[in-house]
Enzyme design. Sequence first.
Site, PDB file in Angstrom:
ATOM      1  CG  ASP B 323     -46.378  67.244  16.961  1.00 20.70           C
ATOM      2  OD1 ASP B 323     -46.144  66.111  17.398  1.00 20.70           O
ATOM      3  OD2 ASP B 323     -47.445  67.855  17.118  1.00 20.70           O
ATOM      4  CG  ASP B 360     -48.156  62.168  -5.819  1.00 25.16           C
ATOM      5  OD1 ASP B 360     -48.939  62.796  -5.079  1.00 25.16           O
ATOM      6  OD2 ASP B 360     -47.272  61.398  -5.399  1.00 25.16           O
ATOM      7  CG  PHE B 392     -50.612  56.619  -0.851  1.00 27.15           C
ATOM      8  CD1 PHE B 392     -49.469  55.833  -0.951  1.00 27.15           C
ATOM      9  CD2 PHE B 392     -51.242  56.748   0.375  1.00 27.15           C
ATOM     10  CE1 PHE B 392     -48.987  55.202   0.164  1.00 27.15           C
ATOM     11  CE2 PHE B 392     -50.755  56.104   1.485  1.00 27.15           C
ATOM     12  CZ  PHE B 392     -49.621  55.330   1.386  1.00 27.15           C
ATOM     13  NE  ARG B 397     -47.514  49.331   3.477  1.00 23.40           N
ATOM     14  CZ  ARG B 397     -46.371  48.959   4.054  1.00 23.40           C
ATOM     15  NH1 ARG B 397     -45.654  49.842   4.696  1.00 23.40           N
ATOM     16  NH2 ARG B 397     -45.942  47.718   3.955  1.00 23.40           N
ATOM     17  CG  MET B 398     -47.222  50.446  -4.011  1.00 22.56           C
ATOM     18  SD  MET B 398     -47.052  49.197  -5.296  1.00 22.56           S
ATOM     19  CE  MET B 398     -48.690  48.539  -5.426  1.00 22.56           C
ATOM     20  CG  ASP B 537     -52.220  65.684  19.561  1.00 18.07           C
ATOM     21  OD1 ASP B 537     -51.603  64.618  19.738  1.00 18.07           O
ATOM     22  OD2 ASP B 537     -52.050  66.421  18.588  1.00 18.07           O
TER      23      ASP B 537
END
Lengths: 593, 697
Positions: B323, B360, B392, B397-398, B537
């Site tokens: 990953d 943030d 967010f 998407r901001m 997974d």
Amino acid sequence: MTFNGVAQIVIFFLIVLALAKPVGIFLSRVFNGHRTFLHRPLRWLEALCYRVGGVDPEQEQRWTQYAISLLAFSAVSFLFVYAIQRLQGFLPLNPQHFGGKQVSPDLAFNTAISFVTNTNWQSYAGETTLSYFVQMAALTVQNFVSAAAGVAMSVALIRGFARRESKTIGNFWADLTRATVYVFLPLSLLGALFLCSQGVIQTLRPNLPVRTVQGATQVIPGGPVASQEAIKMAGTNGGGFFNANSAHPFENPTPLTNYLEMLFIFVIPAGLAYMFGREVGDTRQGWALFAAMSALFLAGAFFCYHFEQRGNPLLARMGIATQATASQPGGNMEGKEVRFGITDSALFATVTTDASCGAVNSMHDSFTPLGGMVPLVNMLTGEVIFGGVGAGLKGMLLFAILAVFIAGLMVGRTPEYVGKKIEQKEVKLAMVALIAAAASILVFTALSSVLRFPAHGYWNPPGPAAANVANPGPHGFSEILYAYASTTGNNGSAFAGLNTNTPWYNLTLGLAMFIGRFIFLLPLLGIAGSLAAKKRLAVTSGTFPTHGPLFVCLLIGTVILVAALTFFPALSLGPIAEHYLLFSRHALAAVKP
Amino acid sequence: MNAITEPASVYPSHAGPPRRLSLADATILRRAARDAFAKLHPLKMAANPVMFVVEVGASLLTVLLARGWWLGLAGNGFTFQIALWLWFTVLFANFAEAMAEARGKAQADSLRKTKSETMAKKLAGDRTESVPSSSLRAGDVVMCAAGDIIPGDGEVVEGIATVDESVITGESAPVIRESGGDRSAVTGGTKVLSDEIRIRITSNPGETFLDRMIALVEGAQRQKTPNEIALNILIAGLTLIFLLAVATLPPFAAFSVRAAGAGQVPSVVVLSALLVCLIPTTIGGLLSAIGIAGMDRVMQHNVLAMSGKAVEAAGDVNTLLLDKTGTITLGNRQAVEFLPAPGVTEAELADAAQLSSLADETPEGRSIVVLAKERCGLRGRELPDAAHFIPFSAYTRMSGVDMGRRRLRKGATEAVAEFVRQEGGTVPEDAIEVSRGISRGGGTPLVVADGPRLLGTVHLKDIVKGGMKERLAQLRAMGIRSVMITGDNPLTAAAIAQEAGVDDFLAQATPKDKLDYIRQEQAAGRLVAMTGDGTNDAPALAQADVGVAMNSGTMAAKEAGNMVDLDSNPTKLLEVVGIGKQLLMTRGALTTFSIANDVAKYFAIIPAMFAVIYPALRHLNIMRLATPQSAVLSAVIFNALIIIALIPLALRGVHYRPSSAAALLRRNLLIYGVGGLIVPFPGIWIIDVVVRALHWA
């Protein structure tokens, strides 16, 4: 060693080297069913065989079916050869009027197994035992088909490595037919014609009585020799028409025929090594096997040649010149033909035991202890040095599997060979083969060393089994060991000096041949089946490289080590003890200069 | 893809040095010595054909010795010494195995202590009732509050809590467990530190993770691995061959005695000694210890391998799926550059970016604050009270902040461009082009706007972990391809792949893509290893030949993989591969060594046996050993002592440095093959000197 001698050995090797690739490509095309230049003249014969036998050559077989076909074929062949020998008195082409008296049941059993297993051990002398019909219809035919069956098994094993996720490993009947029709027939035909041109006889007339110069009468045996001689070599059979085998001037008259016969022994095995590489998609893999075989071959040839040329120290002490000069060969010439000399006798002895041929052009019994140990050791290693048609490659692949298994771990991965993982099943089958061969040689030799039979009894008229040896001491032990090594290895050459035409020896040598062929080779077919079913792993720099010099050394080391660890005690009581005795101060002191 | 769409890394840092128990720990030595005798039981020995043969030989000689004493025969001293050393040989091998097991047992004991019986608050309707934890069955739901021990393995179905998992992982920092998502799994025996959660129990008593862990470290369910079985077949086969070689010696000798008229057939004592010397006792005695120790080494790296087979497979791996986040790169991206739009200063852009990021808490947001300080000297400051932080969301998407009339936004290029247009501004084509350029270079553009004004772009960059490139290069040398798995677009992925030096990458990877990739690799004959944590997974983990699940992951992932990394550190995969290789190498090396040793032993014993028959054979005594007895005894002693001498090697594994197979083979063949041929010659000679000096023979 003389320059001439060294040059002969080196040139012989270079010719084998040059032939390996073209022969390999030819074999590979033949067994894949592709067209070759022989397709046009011989395709009809192949097709005819299939039609007569009701065989569909495209019908693929699993390894078990392949093995069963081989066993069935061998069983029928065995019964046929046995019956013809016993019934020779009632069959045609019998000018000497041989009958059942010459061929006892135990001898017929031994000879039948011997020719069916491609061993050609001979407890009899051909010219005084068997009719022309037996020699031609039974023995020569087996020389072809037992060799073809041997090649077929090798081809099947190669397919095991080459195929991926396949349940089948080819068709036994197709492989058998193709080997016979495209390989052995044309090769023998050409070979026989050439041998005739050199003086090998081919006749159906009875033995020829002649008056010698001194006035005595001598009976000169004859027979259809050339036709048997070529396949005897090419099929690595080795069973001579005459007792003296390739030492006999009617079988091997000139140094040229001698050279050709040796080449015939090696040409197909060398080609098979190349074919292996070609089939697995990496010719370097084939060349690696070839290199290991070559190194062992050259080492053996020079070792043998060295000790033969060095000669017997006792003779030297007596003042007999043993140095090679322009006019005399020097060295140990006892039991050797003058027309071949020391080099070609030592080389022939090495070649015939490297491969499981067993033809001889000199008496191995008369070699120096260590010179004679070379043929013995060659057979004890399982005849992997080029080997018989097919048998050598199979044996070498067996050792490759073992070498890769042990050493492959040392690179930190589950061992793999040419992309195939070597796991439990392969190791198990390989060990079965190895143990079977070791057990056969060791146990039978041990029994024959000590078993005591009543004198004039059925099993062994001379009495104790050890009484059959002609020489006391370590040499006698070598004779017994050699006999079982030769039969287990399906070689068939005799050290001589051991009378084996008694029920005890005929039976046990026959069993040794059986074990050597079937118990040794069937597991290998099993390995072929198991490998064919596997995936092919990708090659990365983490893969154990099996094509470089390192692997070649490892393979050689494995071959030598396994043989040495198994047979060193036995060898130390045979040739090694004899060598030290011969060169001991005690022995030398006993000889007056 | 936007920087902020990826959650912050949940992987804890490496838990410091793994728990280690020293090799020479006194309690372990005592315990192993005791177990070595317990293992003499013939039924236990029969599992190991090589050592079983030695035990049979030792017993036989013991009986002969007793008979000799009873009848007052001569030569008892020699018989006694050989018998004694054969028993030592068996005991030394048992001791090696016991040593390997002892560490696991000690670890199991300490785990068992933590497996205390607790009371669980089981939910029955609306009430909770107190029941012993051992009565819980899969499907029961329990409550756990701060201070409670979690009574069994399960999944959080409601709530969020911090949990101390140090019992399992050795890591003392608490981890967060919450309902839903990939952090819902909890393990029995761990402790809730804060808050309250409801847990649905997923395992029955005796089958819990802790139970399995104890069984694994203790080796209770230890099964021989395929490769170990194959090797066992090989050495058993060799044993049989040597048995044949030795058993046929008396007849050979009898023939020779008759022929030479001198000497005698070797005695049973000498033959037994020869047999034991020849059969591969070194590898036979150490084989199981090597396997156990390999598992143990994995354990010491805080990885729980569900089977030895998995560890072995790790050594075979051709392809590693790694990953990107957390393995190849640090868990988060960092701001590295401000790229102001035309007519905007860098300071202006930095100021707006900093303001919009102050609230943030994502690593990306923090890195913008740090960069603003570095580049423009802007200090961190408090947002005015009136400011309103806009977090967010995947929809907008901001993220950003509203301060009065000022509306600051930062986010994905298209999203912010749309925002600017809505606010009535225009989007300069240059700014869009800058964003594209950043994407092409493997970075992530973060566009900043102040209302209708587009101020510019912040360049966020993935930071490749230090040393990663070198490790991947080592892997390549070993023939292992590394493949980076990332959700990034192909452009970004390619750039990072190049920087990190991986061989291939899988961009915008969905769980199905991973699964397909694994299948495709396997079809091409490659073995694949991967790490994973999420439920999605699980199929890929199950399909991979080696699947390492993170302990922080879901139960489904842990069930699907064949290893669990308790530290949840995906880089560990590299170490596991190394351990797997080392395990196989150790086996191969000791097998080679063991077989190569035989040559010298022959040269010791053959002349000792046969020189009485053919005195000329004394020439084979190239070590010049004093007497036949001393030669045989020295070989047997060497054979026994070499096992003891190699125990540390068996337990620690052979020295291993990543390099190509050819280089590894050359090195190991030289050390263990050629070395194995040579070492016994001086070894046996020295022992012979000592034996003579002590008048043992």
